[in-house]
Design a protein around this motif. Structure first.
Motif, PDB file in Angstrom:
ATOM      1  N   PRO A 154      88.516  23.009 105.406  1.00 50.05           N
ATOM      2  CA  PRO A 154      89.344  23.887 104.574  1.00 50.05           C
ATOM      3  C   PRO A 154      88.490  24.760 103.661  1.00 50.05           C
ATOM      4  CG  PRO A 154      90.209  21.652 104.573  1.00 50.05           C
ATOM      5  CD  PRO A 154      88.893  21.588 105.273  1.00 50.05           C
ATOM      6  N   ASN A 155      88.837  26.045 103.579  1.00 48.15           N
ATOM      7  CA  ASN A 155      88.174  27.002 102.687  1.00 48.15           C
ATOM      8  C   ASN A 155      86.677  27.164 102.970  1.00 48.15           C
ATOM      9  OD1 ASN A 155      90.687  27.270 101.229  1.00 48.15           O
ATOM     10  ND2 ASN A 155      90.203  25.314 100.254  1.00 48.15           N
ATOM     11  N   ASP A 156      86.273  26.847 104.190  1.00 42.10           N
ATOM     12  CA  ASP A 156      84.878  27.025 104.582  1.00 42.10           C
ATOM     13  C   ASP A 156      84.500  28.508 104.500  1.00 42.10           C
ATOM     14  OD1 ASP A 156      82.579  27.414 106.610  1.00 42.10           O
ATOM     15  OD2 ASP A 156      82.794  25.234 106.596  1.00 42.10           O
ATOM     16  N   LYS A 157      83.224  28.781 104.174  1.00 42.04           N
ATOM     17  CA  LYS A 157      82.752  30.163 104.091  1.00 42.04           C
ATOM     18  C   LYS A 157      82.909  30.911 105.406  1.00 42.04           C
ATOM     19  CE  LYS A 157      79.342  29.263 100.441  1.00 42.04           C
ATOM     20  NZ  LYS A 157      77.898  29.215 100.097  1.00 42.04           N
ATOM     21  N   ARG A 158      82.951  30.165 106.514  1.00 41.49           N
ATOM     22  CA  ARG A 158      83.057  30.808 107.827  1.00 41.49           C
ATOM     23  C   ARG A 158      84.439  31.404 108.087  1.00 41.49           C
ATOM     24  NH1 ARG A 158      81.147  25.957 111.410  1.00 41.49           N
ATOM     25  NH2 ARG A 158      82.066  24.871 109.611  1.00 41.49           N
ATOM     26  N   TYR A 159      85.411  31.134 107.204  1.00 38.50           N
ATOM     27  CA  TYR A 159      86.699  31.814 107.325  1.00 38.50           C
ATOM     28  C   TYR A 159      86.556  33.311 107.049  1.00 38.50           C
ATOM     29  CZ  TYR A 159      89.999  28.000 108.159  1.00 38.50           C
ATOM     30  OH  TYR A 159      90.730  26.986 108.744  1.00 38.50           O
ATOM     31  N   ALA A 160      85.508  33.696 106.352  1.00 34.02           N
ATOM     32  CA  ALA A 160      85.140  35.115 106.238  1.00 34.02           C
ATOM     33  C   ALA A 160      84.040  35.344 107.266  1.00 34.02           C
ATOM     34  CB  ALA A 160      84.651  35.443 104.831  1.00 34.02           C
ATOM     35  N   LEU A 161      84.361  36.010 108.355  1.00 31.27           N
ATOM     36  CA  LEU A 161      83.423  36.148 109.453  1.00 31.27           C
ATOM     37  C   LEU A 161      82.208  36.971 109.050  1.00 31.27           C
ATOM     38  CD1 LEU A 161      85.889  36.875 112.401  1.00 31.27           C
ATOM     39  CD2 LEU A 161      85.071  34.662 111.569  1.00 31.27           C
ATOM     40  N   GLU A 162      81.137  36.763 109.794  1.00 29.51           N
ATOM     41  CA  GLU A 162      79.923  37.544 109.554  1.00 29.51           C
ATOM     42  C   GLU A 162      80.172  39.011 109.889  1.00 29.51           C
ATOM     43  OE1 GLU A 162      75.340  37.460 111.204  1.00 29.51           O
ATOM     44  OE2 GLU A 162      77.031  37.588 112.595  1.00 29.51           O
ATOM     45  N   ILE A 163      79.784  39.903 108.985  1.00 30.17           N
ATOM     46  CA  ILE A 163      79.830  41.334 109.270  1.00 30.17           C
ATOM     47  C   ILE A 163      78.754  41.639 110.304  1.00 30.17           C
ATOM     48  CG2 ILE A 163      79.356  43.621 108.251  1.00 30.17           C
ATOM     49  CD1 ILE A 163      80.574  42.563 105.667  1.00 30.17           C
ATOM     50  N   PRO A 164      79.037  42.545 111.245  1.00 30.87           N
ATOM     51  CA  PRO A 164      78.024  42.860 112.257  1.00 30.87           C
ATOM     52  C   PRO A 164      76.670  43.152 111.626  1.00 30.87           C
ATOM     53  CG  PRO A 164      80.072  43.959 112.792  1.00 30.87           C
ATOM     54  CD  PRO A 164      80.281  43.312 111.456  1.00 30.87           C
ATOM     55  N   GLN A 165      75.639  42.511 112.146  1.00 29.84           N
ATOM     56  CA  GLN A 165      74.331  42.584 111.512  1.00 29.84           C
ATOM     57  C   GLN A 165      73.744  43.992 111.556  1.00 29.84           C
ATOM     58  OE1 GLN A 165      73.006  40.022 109.725  1.00 29.84           O
ATOM     59  NE2 GLN A 165      71.597  41.632 109.050  1.00 29.84           N
ATOM     60  N   ASP A 166      74.071  44.776 112.590  1.00 28.05           N
ATOM     61  CA  ASP A 166      73.536  46.128 112.617  1.00 28.05           C
ATOM     62  C   ASP A 166      74.156  46.991 111.527  1.00 28.05           C
ATOM     63  OD1 ASP A 166      75.925  45.918 113.945  1.00 28.05           O
ATOM     64  OD2 ASP A 166      75.345  47.083 115.691  1.00 28.05           O
ATOM     65  N   ILE A 167      75.394  46.687 111.133  1.00 26.91           N
ATOM     66  CA  ILE A 167      76.015  47.392 109.999  1.00 26.91           C
ATOM     67  C   ILE A 167      75.263  47.054 108.715  1.00 26.91           C
ATOM     68  CG2 ILE A 167      78.104  47.584 108.607  1.00 26.91           C
ATOM     69  CD1 ILE A 167      78.425  48.879 111.303  1.00 26.91           C
ATOM     70  N   ILE A 168      74.926  45.785 108.549  1.00 30.16           N
ATOM     71  CA  ILE A 168      74.184  45.362 107.358  1.00 30.16           C
ATOM     72  C   ILE A 168      72.822  46.043 107.318  1.00 30.16           C
ATOM     73  CG2 ILE A 168      73.154  43.395 106.162  1.00 30.16           C
ATOM     74  CD1 ILE A 168      76.189  43.345 106.108  1.00 30.16           C
ATOM     75  N   SER A 169      72.148  46.073 108.452  1.00 30.21           N
ATOM     76  CA  SER A 169      70.793  46.619 108.503  1.00 30.21           C
ATOM     77  C   SER A 169      70.759  48.098 108.141  1.00 30.21           C
ATOM     78  CB  SER A 169      70.191  46.412 109.900  1.00 30.21           C
ATOM     79  OG  SER A 169      70.114  45.039 110.207  1.00 30.21           O
ATOM     80  N   ILE A 170      71.735  48.847 108.607  1.00 29.00           N
ATOM     81  CA  ILE A 170      71.713  50.291 108.402  1.00 29.00           C
ATOM     82  C   ILE A 170      72.336  50.682 107.069  1.00 29.00           C
ATOM     83  CG2 ILE A 170      72.606  52.495 109.282  1.00 29.00           C
ATOM     84  CD1 ILE A 170      72.272  51.361 112.089  1.00 29.00           C
ATOM     85  N   SER A 171      73.410  50.027 106.690  1.00 28.17           N
ATOM     86  CA  SER A 171      74.121  50.443 105.476  1.00 28.17           C
ATOM     87  C   SER A 171      73.614  49.768 104.209  1.00 28.17           C
ATOM     88  CB  SER A 171      75.622  50.135 105.625  1.00 28.17           C
ATOM     89  OG  SER A 171      75.845  48.735 105.595  1.00 28.17           O
ATOM     90  N   GLY A 172      73.079  48.557 104.358  1.00 27.79           N
ATOM     91  CA  GLY A 172      72.629  47.820 103.181  1.00 27.79           C
ATOM     92  C   GLY A 172      73.736  47.140 102.413  1.00 27.79           C
ATOM     93  N   ILE A 173      74.961  47.101 102.961  1.00 28.82           N
ATOM     94  CA  ILE A 173      76.034  46.395 102.256  1.00 28.82           C
ATOM     95  C   ILE A 173      75.775  44.894 102.287  1.00 28.82           C
ATOM     96  CG2 ILE A 173      77.732  48.194 102.734  1.00 28.82           C
ATOM     97  CD1 ILE A 173      78.901  46.410 104.923  1.00 28.82           C
ATOM     98  N   GLN A 174      76.444  44.193 101.399  1.00 25.22           N
ATOM     99  CA  GLN A 174      76.205  42.752 101.241  1.00 25.22           C
ATOM    100  C   GLN A 174      76.882  41.968 102.356  1.00 25.22           C
ATOM    101  OE1 GLN A 174      77.123  41.353  97.329  1.00 25.22           O
ATOM    102  NE2 GLN A 174      76.696  39.203  97.801  1.00 25.22           N
ATOM    103  N   GLN A 175      76.115  41.063 102.964  1.00 24.68           N
ATOM    104  CA  GLN A 175      76.651  40.180 104.000  1.00 24.68           C
ATOM    105  C   GLN A 175      77.467  39.081 103.350  1.00 24.68           C
ATOM    106  OE1 GLN A 175      77.979  39.333 106.842  1.00 24.68           O
ATOM    107  NE2 GLN A 175      76.112  39.782 108.043  1.00 24.68           N
ATOM    108  N   ASN A 176      78.451  38.575 104.078  1.00 33.18           N
ATOM    109  CA  ASN A 176      79.196  37.420 103.597  1.00 33.18           C
ATOM    110  C   ASN A 176      78.300  36.198 103.501  1.00 33.18           C
ATOM    111  OD1 ASN A 176      81.781  38.584 103.311  1.00 33.18           O
ATOM    112  ND2 ASN A 176      82.165  38.399 105.505  1.00 33.18           N
ATOM    113  N   PRO A 177      78.448  35.387 102.462  1.00 31.64           N
ATOM    114  CA  PRO A 177      77.657  34.150 102.369  1.00 31.64           C
ATOM    115  C   PRO A 177      77.907  33.288 103.593  1.00 31.64           C
ATOM    116  CG  PRO A 177      78.803  34.591 100.289  1.00 31.64           C
ATOM    117  CD  PRO A 177      79.351  35.557 101.317  1.00 31.64           C
ATOM    118  N   ARG A 178      76.862  32.709 104.127  1.00 29.69           N
ATOM    119  CA  ARG A 178      77.009  31.855 105.299  1.00 29.69           C
ATOM    120  C   ARG A 178      76.746  30.407 104.945  1.00 29.69           C
ATOM    121  NH1 ARG A 178      80.165  34.309 106.824  1.00 29.69           N
ATOM    122  NH2 ARG A 178      80.216  33.463 108.916  1.00 29.69           N
TER     123      ARG A 178
END
Length: 451
Positions: free
Chosen positions: A427-451
């Motif tokens: 219940p309420n595991d961090k994985r309920y917020a899925l990982e944002i595509p890593q290439d989006i993170i790499s190019i945009s610099g937005i914050q990834q969801n905690p894993r």
């Protein structure tokens, strides 16, 4: 400047997708919508506006399982990793396009319409069409942001929403503007603003289920407030939706013979949207879990209309209101009855809750066999929540419900076994917020969801 590269891709896609609707130009960069009819044509593109809902949530949810052989045969690594709730590599470039791209394409299309409306004068002769187009764009943008919140953010908790990571808000088509993540609170505020604007602008009923009308905006507002656990407002908007027009299918009149029993655009469909069929959810692979199948009584017609018997002790899914395989997350009247029933039960209005439940279920059981519930029945809320799951299978709602129920203290742990390995999602595991595509993170610099 760091940018969301996706939007640049969407720019090219949008221009190409609407080319057939527009006057031919010598310079492709000039092929932009200029008239209200052009903008409506862009909104009429089903592949850009309706068939872009996410499939990842249903892949991650718990209403089905696959055999090891079927899991291992998948060409989609993304589907395999979503199925076992892995924390990373969920949306790779190999699986492009993906749900992130589809939803931000929808946002880009809506922003294109809204920006071009500003260049067209609203006059008495075009006011109704102008407002309708604007309302459709607001509705579509709200849908996109709501779905982004369901996939890439934790469930709505008023105590933490101001700090929880929310969506990237794109307010224009200018892809040179930097991308930053908002909060969950701001994301939901944005969704509600757009839906209320849509509600103000749209006609009461749409000309077709592929276009939203005010009834659809009422229904979607009810869905959004339900996910926020604002049960009073969810009940009010569900009530408004039902009062516009309420037709429930009598399942006794639905033939069990066709491979897919329900017709597309049937009377319960207020607004149609759909997700691309995730490979893992093909009904030759996905088997409905036993603890769901066994909840249907023998006289419950959903058991035969929703599912195909594989004649080996398992059942596949065939009950989509899109008249085919896959996920149907559109707005329907049966969902609204269940929202109003659940909210009234939570608010202590038990007779109203029971009345709505009985109104729905008498249409789902063989004629003359349904025994209505009463306010004295044990645990009315529990019954309604079970019926919600049984009625709304493969509607793209279960993942959001699991988040909401666990925030209410349901303590639901999901479990699967694949290739001899046991997997759990607490219940309420961090994985309920899925990982944002890593290439989006790499190019945009937005914050990834905690894993």
């Amino acid at each position: 400047m760091k940018i969301l590269y996706l939007v640049a891709i969407v720019l090219a896609m949008s221009i190409l997708s609407c080319k057939k609707f527009l006057d031919e130009k010598s310079d492709m960069k000039l092929a932009v919508p200029e008239r209200l009819d052009d903008l409506q044509a862009l909104l009429n593109n089903e592949n850009l506006n309706n068939a872009v809902d996410p499939g990842a949530a249903e892949v991650s949810a718990d209403d089905y399982f696959v055999t090891d052989a079927d899991l291992n045969s998948l060409s989609s690594e993304q589907n395999r990793r979503l199925y076992t709730w892995e924390k990373d590599n969920l949306f790779t470039s190999v699986n492009f396009p993906n749900d992130w791209e589809y939803l931000y394409t929808l946002i880009y299309t809506a922003n294109t319409v809204l920006e071009n409306l500003e260049k067209i004068e609203r006059i008495s002769s075009n006011a109704a069409q102008y407002d309708n187009i604007k309302g459709q764009a607001y509705f579509n943008r709200a849908r996109a942001y709501y779905n982004i919140l369901q996939l890439w953010s934790v469930g709505y908790d008023s105590n933490t929403a101001d700090n929880d990571l929310g969506p990237v808000i794109r307010e224009s088509t200018d892809f040179n503007k930097a991308s930053v993540r908002s909060s969950v609170a701001k994301g939901y505020s944005y969704v509600l603003y757009d839906l209320l604007e849509a509600n103000r602008l749209l006609p009461k009923l749409s000309v077709h289920a592929l276009r939203p009308g005010r009834q659809a905006s009422f229904g979607f507002l009810a869905r959004v407030y339900l996910s926020m656990r604002d049960y009073r407002k969810a009940a009010l908007y569900a009530d408004s939706c039902i009062k516009v027009k309420a037709v429930l299918l009598d399942y006794n009149l639905i033939s069990n013979t066709p491979a897919f029993p329900f017709t597309r655009f049937n009377a319960e469909v207020i607004y149609e949207s759909a997700a691309a069929i995730p490979q893992i959810l093909n009904n030759s692979r996905a088997k409905i879990v036993a603890d769901l199948i066994t909840q249907y009584a023998d006289n419950d017609l959903r058991k035969v209309l929703y599912f195909k018997n594989n004649n080996n002790g398992t059942f596949g899914w065939r009950g989509s209101y899109r008249a085919g395989q896959g996920v149907f997350p559109g707005v329907t009247i049966d969902e609204q009855y269940l929202i109003r029933a659940e909210c009234n039960a939570r608010l202590g209005n038990l007779q109203n809750a029971v009345d709505d439940l009985n109104t729905l279920l008498i249409k789902r059981f063989k004629s003359g066999t349904y025994i209505p519930y009463t306010v004295n029945s044990l645990d009315i809320l529990g019954v309604i929540l079970k019926e919600r799951r049984k009625e709304l299978v493969m509607r793209g709602l279960r993942w959001s419900d699991l988040k909401r129920f666990n925030l209410e203290g349901a303590n639901i742990t999901l479990r699967r076994t694949a290739n001899g390995i046991n997997y759990e999602l607490n219940p309420n595991d961090k994985r309920y917020a899925l990982e944002i595509p890593q290439d989006i993170i790499s190019i945009s610099g937005i914050q990834q969801n905690p894993r």
